[in-house]
Each structure stands twice: as C-alpha cells, then as structure tokens.
Design a protein around this motif. Sequence first.
Motif, short mmCIF file in Angstrom:
data_model
loop_
_atom_site.label_atom_id
_atom_site.label_comp_id
_atom_site.label_asym_id
_atom_site.label_seq_id
_atom_site.Cartn_x
_atom_site.Cartn_y
_atom_site.Cartn_z
N SER A 26 0.81 -1.22 0.00
CA SER A 26 0.00 0.00 0.00
C SER A 26 0.85 1.27 0.00
N PRO A 52 -2.54 0.91 -3.16
CA PRO A 52 -3.35 1.71 -2.24
C PRO A 52 -4.84 1.49 -2.49
N ARG A 53 -5.64 1.44 -1.40
CA ARG A 53 -7.06 1.13 -1.53
C ARG A 53 -7.98 2.19 -0.90
N PHE A 54 -7.40 3.16 -0.22
CA PHE A 54 -8.23 4.08 0.53
C PHE A 54 -8.06 5.51 0.02
N PHE A 55 -7.96 6.48 0.87
CA PHE A 55 -8.04 7.89 0.52
C PHE A 55 -7.08 8.22 -0.63
N TRP A 57 -6.54 6.88 -3.46
CA TRP A 57 -5.74 5.73 -3.91
C TRP A 57 -5.36 5.83 -5.38
N ALA A 77 -8.12 -0.26 -5.66
CA ALA A 77 -9.23 -0.47 -4.72
C ALA A 77 -10.34 -1.31 -5.34
N THR A 80 -9.52 -4.79 -4.59
CA THR A 80 -9.03 -4.92 -3.21
C THR A 80 -7.52 -5.09 -3.14
N HIS A 107 -10.32 -11.11 4.47
CA HIS A 107 -10.20 -10.02 3.49
C HIS A 107 -10.64 -10.52 2.13
#
Length: 248
Positions: A26, A52-55, A57, A77, A80, A107
């Motif tokens: 990530s 990266p999967r979040f903010f 990404w 993302a 996943t 997950h």
Amino acid sequence: MPLLPNSRTEPDGSAVIRVLSYNIRSMRDDTQALARVIKACEPDLVLVQEAPRFFRWRKKLARLALASGLVVVTGGATTTGPAILSSLRASIERTEDILLPPTPGLHRRGFATAVVRFAGTRLGVLSCHLSLQNDERYDQAGLLLDRLAGMGVEHAIAGGDLNERPDGPAFRRLADTLTDCRAASPWGGEHTWTPADPYQRIDAIFATRGIEVLGCGVPAGHPGVTDADLRAATDHLPVLAALRVPAS
C-alpha cells in the motif's frame, strides 16, 4: 549475474518483454526507493499487489506509475489490491477488475486483468494476491486458471503474492497447468520474503505453455537495483521475468 534480455520485437513479430511482480504494501514504506527499483528493472508490465485502496488511492498509484516511467492500466481499490501498470510499449485492448467470492471474516480478494498487445503479439495479463487461508487459497488458484482460460487469448501470464511456497497445494495447482517461470529458467535471487532475511518464495510469475521463459527471479544485483532500496521499498522482494511471447 548475467543480464536479462532487453525488451524488443523480433523479426517474426514475437515480443521479448519484461514482467515484474511486486507486493508494494500500500505504498506505506519508502515510495522513492520503490519507484527506483521498478524503474531500474525496465518492465513492460508490472503486476502489483497491495496497491493503495483508501483515501486518494488513484492519485497515489498514478504517482508511482509516473515516477517509474509507466502508466496505470487497471486495478487498485476496485480489486481490493491487485493492479497492473505498463510501459507505453503496450497497447491496451481491454481490462476487467474481478472481485472473488467473499469468505466471512477474511479479506476479500480480487484479480486485476487485461488483454494487451506488444507489436504482433496478444497477451492476457492477471495480477493476484491469494488468501492467507489454505482452502480459500486453493479455490482461488482454480478461479485464476478459469479466468485465464476464459480471456480468449492463446498466450497469458499471471503473477502475484501467492502466500504459499512452491510445495503448497495452491502453488502446485497453478504450476501443473502453467509454467512457473522461476523454476523454468532461474535467474537472480530465489526467495521473496522478507527483504531483510529472505527465506521463502511466496511470490511468482506464471506463463502459459507457449511462452518462452528467458530468465526469472529476484533482481538483486540487477543494474540500478540496490539492496538498500529493496529493503526500504516494501516488505516483499520483487520477481522479474524476461519472456518471449509468440506472435499472434
């Protein structure tokens, strides 16, 4: 250590390509070191795990691609974690992000897939990060084979973090149908985890039978790849393969 062949197009239309598989955690570590390692390997394709999967990404993955001299093909993302980057040498025919069936408490996993062209070749591409749980991981290996078989291409590659050694059942399931590139043509280092003290091979690149493997392994000692950068970039070592893909 001998050098891997450079990327090129052969007179018969076949393509020599470099493929890198890399769990980048990530981008929580030294992203400049990560970009230096990727760029030094001069890959045509990068099969990423733990993108990266979040903010923001998408911006983070795009920045890594730019710093590495590559472009984002698909994934992140939306899968996943798995993603695909490529050089401008690749023409992208189509992409598809796959979410695998979820297991409660675990997950959720996915595949980043694409069909790309290099000169006269057409190639299916899949990046994966298989489960930590044995039974689910074995089932996901079967889903990977099904997905490659259904891509409508003669030649395909798959790679990623398998969370399993070559003697494990999921790894063997893949190697029974596909070519384990490291086993077919060893080059560079073998073990991919952990960078500080590598002792096991849990990351791999596979190819369908018609693809010739010219060399595959951890690019420690490859020009421009330093041990310091490998240790600082992420918690896995990358796998680099040189492949000759027949003309389609």
